[in-house]
Design an enzyme around this catalytic site. Structure first.
Site, PDB file in Angstrom:
ATOM      1  N   ASP A   7     -12.172   2.592   0.239  1.00 50.11           N
ATOM      2  CA  ASP A   7     -11.216   1.574  -0.175  1.00 50.11           C
ATOM      3  C   ASP A   7      -9.842   2.245  -0.152  1.00 50.11           C
ATOM      4  O   ASP A   7      -9.743   3.475  -0.130  1.00 50.11           O
ATOM      5  CB  ASP A   7     -11.573   1.086  -1.584  1.00 50.11           C
ATOM      6  CG  ASP A   7     -10.611   0.040  -2.101  1.00 50.11           C
ATOM      7  OD1 ASP A   7     -10.296  -0.907  -1.341  1.00 50.11           O
ATOM      8  OD2 ASP A   7     -10.156   0.169  -3.251  1.00 50.11           O
ATOM      9  N   ASP A   9      -6.399   1.097  -2.080  1.00 46.95           N
ATOM     10  CA  ASP A   9      -5.697   1.145  -3.366  1.00 46.95           C
ATOM     11  C   ASP A   9      -6.637   1.609  -4.473  1.00 46.95           C
ATOM     12  O   ASP A   9      -7.691   1.025  -4.689  1.00 46.95           O
ATOM     13  CB  ASP A   9      -5.126  -0.230  -3.708  1.00 46.95           C
ATOM     14  CG  ASP A   9      -4.145  -0.731  -2.657  1.00 46.95           C
ATOM     15  OD1 ASP A   9      -3.546   0.112  -1.951  1.00 46.95           O
ATOM     16  OD2 ASP A   9      -3.980  -1.957  -2.533  1.00 46.95           O
ATOM     17  N   ASP A  15      -2.851   2.631  -7.450  1.00 46.46           N
ATOM     18  CA  ASP A  15      -3.023   1.184  -7.455  1.00 46.46           C
ATOM     19  C   ASP A  15      -1.942   0.553  -8.334  1.00 46.46           C
ATOM     20  O   ASP A  15      -1.293   1.241  -9.119  1.00 46.46           O
ATOM     21  CB  ASP A  15      -4.408   0.826  -7.982  1.00 46.46           C
ATOM     22  CG  ASP A  15      -4.849  -0.574  -7.587  1.00 46.46           C
ATOM     23  OD1 ASP A  15      -4.082  -1.290  -6.910  1.00 46.46           O
ATOM     24  OD2 ASP A  15      -5.969  -0.961  -7.952  1.00 46.46           O
ATOM     25  N   ASP A  17      -1.306  -3.361 -10.488  1.00 49.41           N
ATOM     26  CA  ASP A  17      -1.702  -4.752 -10.753  1.00 49.41           C
ATOM     27  C   ASP A  17      -0.765  -5.734 -10.060  1.00 49.41           C
ATOM     28  O   ASP A  17      -1.109  -6.892  -9.864  1.00 49.41           O
ATOM     29  CB  ASP A  17      -1.722  -5.024 -12.256  1.00 49.41           C
ATOM     30  CG  ASP A  17      -2.874  -4.304 -12.957  1.00 49.41           C
ATOM     31  OD1 ASP A  17      -3.885  -4.002 -12.298  1.00 49.41           O
ATOM     32  OD2 ASP A  17      -2.745  -4.034 -14.169  1.00 49.41           O
ATOM     33  N   THR A  50     -10.117  -2.579   3.072  1.00 46.12           N
ATOM     34  CA  THR A  50      -9.292  -2.951   1.918  1.00 46.12           C
ATOM     35  C   THR A  50      -8.994  -4.447   1.865  1.00 46.12           C
ATOM     36  O   THR A  50      -8.679  -5.060   2.886  1.00 46.12           O
ATOM     37  CB  THR A  50      -7.973  -2.127   1.947  1.00 46.12           C
ATOM     38  OG1 THR A  50      -7.160  -2.492   0.837  1.00 46.12           O
ATOM     39  CG2 THR A  50      -7.197  -2.305   3.231  1.00 46.12           C
ATOM     40  N   GLN A  52      -6.453  -7.185   1.012  1.00 47.81           N
ATOM     41  CA  GLN A  52      -4.986  -7.244   0.932  1.00 47.81           C
ATOM     42  C   GLN A  52      -4.528  -8.699   0.832  1.00 47.81           C
ATOM     43  O   GLN A  52      -3.848  -9.222   1.703  1.00 47.81           O
ATOM     44  CB  GLN A  52      -4.356  -6.530   2.136  1.00 47.81           C
ATOM     45  CG  GLN A  52      -4.580  -5.045   2.145  1.00 47.81           C
ATOM     46  CD  GLN A  52      -3.941  -4.358   0.945  1.00 47.81           C
ATOM     47  OE1 GLN A  52      -2.844  -4.696   0.527  1.00 47.81           O
ATOM     48  NE2 GLN A  52      -4.654  -3.385   0.368  1.00 47.81           N
ATOM     49  N   ASP A 126     -13.102   1.895  -6.070  1.00 47.78           N
ATOM     50  CA  ASP A 126     -12.757   1.974  -7.494  1.00 47.78           C
ATOM     51  C   ASP A 126     -13.063   0.668  -8.216  1.00 47.78           C
ATOM     52  O   ASP A 126     -12.822   0.555  -9.410  1.00 47.78           O
ATOM     53  CB  ASP A 126     -11.283   2.351  -7.676  1.00 47.78           C
ATOM     54  CG  ASP A 126     -10.333   1.250  -7.239  1.00 47.78           C
ATOM     55  OD1 ASP A 126     -10.593   0.615  -6.198  1.00 47.78           O
ATOM     56  OD2 ASP A 126      -9.328   1.028  -7.936  1.00 47.78           O
TER      57      ASP A 126
END
Length: 187
Positions: A7, A9, A15, A17, A50, A52, A126
């Site tokens: 992955d 981020d 990473d 939010d 990922t 996005q 993650d």
């Protein structure tokens, strides 16, 4: 072929939010790019998968996403690392596409492009959705505690057999140590 799926981020870079919306916001997690270099040196093809959704949310456009990925590739190359490909889903969850993790579509596309069965391929994330998408297609799930990983670990419900590591560097260290041990036994 030795393939590993990461992955982005929270695994390779910090990473947020609020999403990573520009190349300036993309910052590698200490040791992550060096870990990718170690994987390359051990013969691994490194692929990024990922979500996005910032693209569909109009937080950034495709040119910006490409610039973010170019920064990631350049930073990796500066430490002798190479990321073979980046696969991404630009959709929001409510679009119900097949490519957004936890659905397996993005990983199935990786399998098609590389003409490989993903059973036993290491998949590092993650978040629960990273691990679920890999588990569905037979990948070995690895959770890193960077990014959203600590919260994911606390919530539980991880796929069976999930291995947990402080970060990508620790995961790669263990993977290569185990590969080396298996090689020595085979001799």
């Amino acid at each position: 072929m030795k393939l590993i799926i990461l992955d982005r981020d929270g695994v390779i870079n910090q990473d947020s939010d609020d999403f990573i919306k520009s190349p300036d916001e993309w910052k590698p997690i200490p040791g992550s790019l060096q870990a990718i270099a170690r994987l390359n040196q051990a013969g691994y093809c490194v692929v990024v998968a990922t979500n996005q959704s910032g693209v569909d949310r109009k937080l950034f456009d495709m040119a910006t996403l490409n610039a973010i990925h170019q920064k990631m590739h350049t930073a990796a190359q500066q430490v002798g690392a190479s990321i073979d490909a980046v696969f991404f889903c630009p959709h929001m969850a409510d679009e119900n596409c097949d490519c957004r993790k936890p659905k397996p579509g993005m990983l199935q596309e990786i399998a098609r492009r590389y003409d490989i069965n993903l059973k036993g391929v290491n998949c590092v994330g993650d978040s629960l959705r990273d691990l679920q998408s890999g588990f569905i297609v037979g990948c070995l799930p690895h959770l890193v505690l960077t990014g959203k990983g600590s919260k994911t670990h606390e919530k539980g419900g991880l796929p069976p057999g999930t291995q947990v590591y402080p970060d990508l560097a620790a995961m790669v260290e263990k993977l290569l140590e185990n590969s080396s041990s298996e090689f020595n036994i085979a001799i």
